[in-house]
Scaffold this motif. Sequence first.
Motif, PDB file in Angstrom:
ATOM      1  N   LYS A  90       6.677 -11.209   3.011  1.00  0.00           N
ATOM      2  CA  LYS A  90       6.446  -9.775   2.770  1.00  0.00           C
ATOM      3  C   LYS A  90       7.635  -8.886   3.130  1.00  0.00           C
ATOM      4  O   LYS A  90       7.892  -7.884   2.479  1.00  0.00           O
ATOM      5  CB  LYS A  90       5.212  -9.318   3.559  1.00  0.00           C
ATOM      6  N   GLN A  91       8.354  -9.274   4.193  1.00  0.00           N
ATOM      7  CA  GLN A  91       9.454  -8.424   4.669  1.00  0.00           C
ATOM      8  C   GLN A  91      10.551  -8.239   3.622  1.00  0.00           C
ATOM      9  O   GLN A  91      11.321  -7.288   3.683  1.00  0.00           O
ATOM     10  CB  GLN A  91      10.055  -8.995   5.964  1.00  0.00           C
ATOM     11  N   HIS A 116      11.262  -4.777   1.696  1.00  0.00           N
ATOM     12  CA  HIS A 116      12.213  -3.739   2.121  1.00  0.00           C
ATOM     13  C   HIS A 116      13.493  -3.805   1.276  1.00  0.00           C
ATOM     14  O   HIS A 116      14.013  -2.790   0.833  1.00  0.00           O
ATOM     15  CB  HIS A 116      12.598  -3.929   3.597  1.00  0.00           C
ATOM     16  N   GLU A 141      15.187   3.531  -4.090  1.00  0.00           N
ATOM     17  CA  GLU A 141      14.704   4.676  -3.294  1.00  0.00           C
ATOM     18  C   GLU A 141      15.175   6.023  -3.821  1.00  0.00           C
ATOM     19  O   GLU A 141      14.414   6.966  -3.975  1.00  0.00           O
ATOM     20  CB  GLU A 141      15.211   4.562  -1.852  1.00  0.00           C
ATOM     21  N   TYR A 161      12.982   9.144  -5.436  1.00  0.00           N
ATOM     22  CA  TYR A 161      12.937  10.469  -4.798  1.00  0.00           C
ATOM     23  C   TYR A 161      13.415  11.560  -5.759  1.00  0.00           C
ATOM     24  O   TYR A 161      12.769  12.605  -5.886  1.00  0.00           O
ATOM     25  CB  TYR A 161      13.786  10.464  -3.523  1.00  0.00           C
ATOM     26  N   GLU A 172       9.065  13.686  -0.998  1.00  0.00           N
ATOM     27  CA  GLU A 172       9.133  12.577  -0.040  1.00  0.00           C
ATOM     28  C   GLU A 172       7.762  11.926   0.127  1.00  0.00           C
ATOM     29  O   GLU A 172       7.631  10.702   0.141  1.00  0.00           O
ATOM     30  CB  GLU A 172       9.665  13.062   1.318  1.00  0.00           C
ATOM     31  N   GLN A 195       6.781   8.021  -0.879  1.00  0.00           N
ATOM     32  CA  GLN A 195       6.145   7.019  -0.015  1.00  0.00           C
ATOM     33  C   GLN A 195       4.910   6.432  -0.694  1.00  0.00           C
ATOM     34  O   GLN A 195       4.707   5.215  -0.692  1.00  0.00           O
ATOM     35  CB  GLN A 195       5.756   7.654   1.325  1.00  0.00           C
ATOM     36  N   ILE A 217       4.262   2.439  -1.827  1.00  0.00           N
ATOM     37  CA  ILE A 217       3.085   1.670  -1.399  1.00  0.00           C
ATOM     38  C   ILE A 217       2.326   1.151  -2.627  1.00  0.00           C
ATOM     39  O   ILE A 217       1.882   0.002  -2.668  1.00  0.00           O
ATOM     40  CB  ILE A 217       2.154   2.541  -0.502  1.00  0.00           C
ATOM     41  N   TYR A 261       4.098  -1.805  -3.996  1.00  0.00           N
ATOM     42  CA  TYR A 261       3.818  -3.004  -3.192  1.00  0.00           C
ATOM     43  C   TYR A 261       2.441  -3.580  -3.535  1.00  0.00           C
ATOM     44  O   TYR A 261       2.298  -4.778  -3.760  1.00  0.00           O
ATOM     45  CB  TYR A 261       3.904  -2.670  -1.698  1.00  0.00           C
ATOM     46  N   LEU A 266      19.689  12.509  -0.162  1.00  0.00           N
ATOM     47  CA  LEU A 266      18.327  12.291   0.326  1.00  0.00           C
ATOM     48  C   LEU A 266      18.141  13.079   1.617  1.00  0.00           C
ATOM     49  O   LEU A 266      19.091  13.273   2.367  1.00  0.00           O
ATOM     50  CB  LEU A 266      18.117  10.797   0.592  1.00  0.00           C
ATOM     51  N   PRO A 267      16.923  13.542   1.889  1.00  0.00           N
ATOM     52  CA  PRO A 267      16.692  14.261   3.147  1.00  0.00           C
ATOM     53  C   PRO A 267      17.034  13.343   4.331  1.00  0.00           C
ATOM     54  O   PRO A 267      16.867  12.128   4.240  1.00  0.00           O
ATOM     55  CB  PRO A 267      15.186  14.542   3.124  1.00  0.00           C
ATOM     56  N   GLY A 288      16.838  11.105   7.304  1.00  0.00           N
ATOM     57  CA  GLY A 288      15.737  10.288   7.831  1.00  0.00           C
ATOM     58  C   GLY A 288      14.772   9.796   6.763  1.00  0.00           C
ATOM     59  O   GLY A 288      13.815   9.099   7.067  1.00  0.00           O
ATOM     60  N   PHE A 289      15.029  10.144   5.500  1.00  0.00           N
ATOM     61  CA  PHE A 289      14.124   9.753   4.407  1.00  0.00           C
ATOM     62  C   PHE A 289      13.891   8.238   4.387  1.00  0.00           C
ATOM     63  O   PHE A 289      12.768   7.760   4.367  1.00  0.00           O
ATOM     64  CB  PHE A 289      14.709  10.214   3.069  1.00  0.00           C
ATOM     65  N   SER A 290      15.001   7.494   4.408  1.00  0.00           N
ATOM     66  CA  SER A 290      14.906   6.047   4.267  1.00  0.00           C
ATOM     67  C   SER A 290      14.191   5.424   5.483  1.00  0.00           C
ATOM     68  O   SER A 290      13.359   4.534   5.329  1.00  0.00           O
ATOM     69  CB  SER A 290      16.310   5.462   4.112  1.00  0.00           C
ATOM     70  N   ARG A 329      11.963   6.826   7.451  1.00  0.00           N
ATOM     71  CA  ARG A 329      10.522   7.125   7.381  1.00  0.00           C
ATOM     72  C   ARG A 329       9.830   6.278   6.308  1.00  0.00           C
ATOM     73  O   ARG A 329       8.724   5.787   6.511  1.00  0.00           O
ATOM     74  CB  ARG A 329      10.291   8.616   7.102  1.00  0.00           C
ATOM     75  N   LEU A 330      10.520   6.089   5.193  1.00  0.00           N
ATOM     76  CA  LEU A 330       9.944   5.291   4.113  1.00  0.00           C
ATOM     77  C   LEU A 330       9.709   3.844   4.575  1.00  0.00           C
ATOM     78  O   LEU A 330       8.648   3.265   4.342  1.00  0.00           O
ATOM     79  CB  LEU A 330      10.873   5.317   2.890  1.00  0.00           C
ATOM     80  N   HIS A 331      10.706   3.287   5.260  1.00  0.00           N
ATOM     81  CA  HIS A 331      10.571   1.880   5.659  1.00  0.00           C
ATOM     82  C   HIS A 331       9.586   1.708   6.811  1.00  0.00           C
ATOM     83  O   HIS A 331       8.961   0.650   6.939  1.00  0.00           O
ATOM     84  CB  HIS A 331      11.950   1.281   5.938  1.00  0.00           C
ATOM     85  N   ARG A 337       6.872   3.469   6.916  1.00  0.00           N
ATOM     86  CA  ARG A 337       5.602   3.500   6.156  1.00  0.00           C
ATOM     87  C   ARG A 337       5.343   2.137   5.522  1.00  0.00           C
ATOM     88  O   ARG A 337       4.209   1.647   5.521  1.00  0.00           O
ATOM     89  CB  ARG A 337       5.707   4.592   5.078  1.00  0.00           C
ATOM     90  N   ILE A 338       6.397   1.525   4.984  1.00  0.00           N
ATOM     91  CA  ILE A 338       6.254   0.186   4.390  1.00  0.00           C
ATOM     92  C   ILE A 338       5.813  -0.807   5.465  1.00  0.00           C
ATOM     93  O   ILE A 338       4.928  -1.627   5.244  1.00  0.00           O
ATOM     94  CB  ILE A 338       7.584  -0.275   3.740  1.00  0.00           C
ATOM     95  N   ASP A 339       6.429  -0.698   6.652  1.00  0.00           N
ATOM     96  CA  ASP A 339       6.075  -1.614   7.735  1.00  0.00           C
ATOM     97  C   ASP A 339       4.594  -1.509   8.089  1.00  0.00           C
ATOM     98  O   ASP A 339       3.939  -2.517   8.342  1.00  0.00           O
ATOM     99  CB  ASP A 339       6.931  -1.333   8.980  1.00  0.00           C
ATOM    100  N   GLU A 374       2.287  -0.720   6.063  1.00  0.00           N
ATOM    101  CA  GLU A 374       1.548  -1.341   4.956  1.00  0.00           C
ATOM    102  C   GLU A 374       1.616  -2.867   5.034  1.00  0.00           C
ATOM    103  O   GLU A 374       0.640  -3.561   4.775  1.00  0.00           O
ATOM    104  CB  GLU A 374       2.120  -0.849   3.622  1.00  0.00           C
ATOM    105  N   LEU A 375       2.790  -3.373   5.404  1.00  0.00           N
ATOM    106  CA  LEU A 375       2.976  -4.834   5.423  1.00  0.00           C
ATOM    107  C   LEU A 375       2.214  -5.491   6.573  1.00  0.00           C
ATOM    108  O   LEU A 375       1.903  -6.664   6.517  1.00  0.00           O
ATOM    109  CB  LEU A 375       4.462  -5.184   5.556  1.00  0.00           C
TER     110      LEU A 375
END
Lengths: 209, 82
Positions: free
Chosen positions: A21-22, A25, A32, A36, A50, A54, A58, A61, B60-61, B63-65, B67-69, B71-73, B75-76
Amino acid sequence: MAAVCPNSEVECIRRILSGEKQLFHDLIRPCERSIYLLLLSLLKNVTDAEDAAQETVIKVYRNLHLFRGDAQFRTWVLSIARNEGLGRLRQLASRREESLDAATDDQTGDHTPAILTSWREVPSEALEQKELRELLRTTIESLPEIYRNIVILRDIEEMDIRETAAALGISEGAVKVRLHRARAMLQRELAPRLKAFAPKRKGLRWGRA
Amino acid sequence: MRIDCKHVWQYISAYIEGDVDAVLRAEIDRHLETCEICSAVLDSTRNVVVLLADDRVFELPLGFSRRLHERIDRELGPAVDT
């Protein structure tokens, strides 16, 4: 961009689906920025863009098993981003009782270029100036949405015509027409104002040597 | 046949894309040799396109990336691959 993912996106997806799963990333990282910017173009608000980005990631995924290798991965991702953005716009519109489909290709507008008799190149170095970056951004943001999306994908994210068409769910012909009109509008707006950012005299180097 | 300025303007974008056939390209090139207005329109349009492609225009704003990752974490789930 160097993908950490081995071999190809399809192989990477196969491995994610079978438990690694990792790797997701690494798979999503090259997309990305495009996600955006497309959402920013649709929603015109950095916070909403933003948040929607997100949600998009998701959804990508959760639906990864549905990806068919017949399109580029980024194209597929951007169509999900577009649906996410349009869904949000529809909610907003129904709240405001506004129509979304106001802008169409039939909109004539003025696509006559700004008439100039000479042009002095504005070099990329000039982008160090915040005022120039702001001028470009606000001009793009002022374009009607159907043109703004095209500029974001084709000219800013440098996707090709085919990929842009697939991501937006329109024909390649429509992309070309809109791209033409968008560039004409940008030239018309920007050319007179960009002059201020050109090096002062011909032959003079930008900045100091 | 000589093409006029308005005709050239219709093809500025396609010309930049390299999406005009050889005959039309030759006609446009011939026109550009003697028309300073169309040359300036073409150069300025191309200049705009080059500037837009620079990553510095839209950033990109902050910290965008990250925060996104994060969020992914979430989910994972736990970072234990099977």
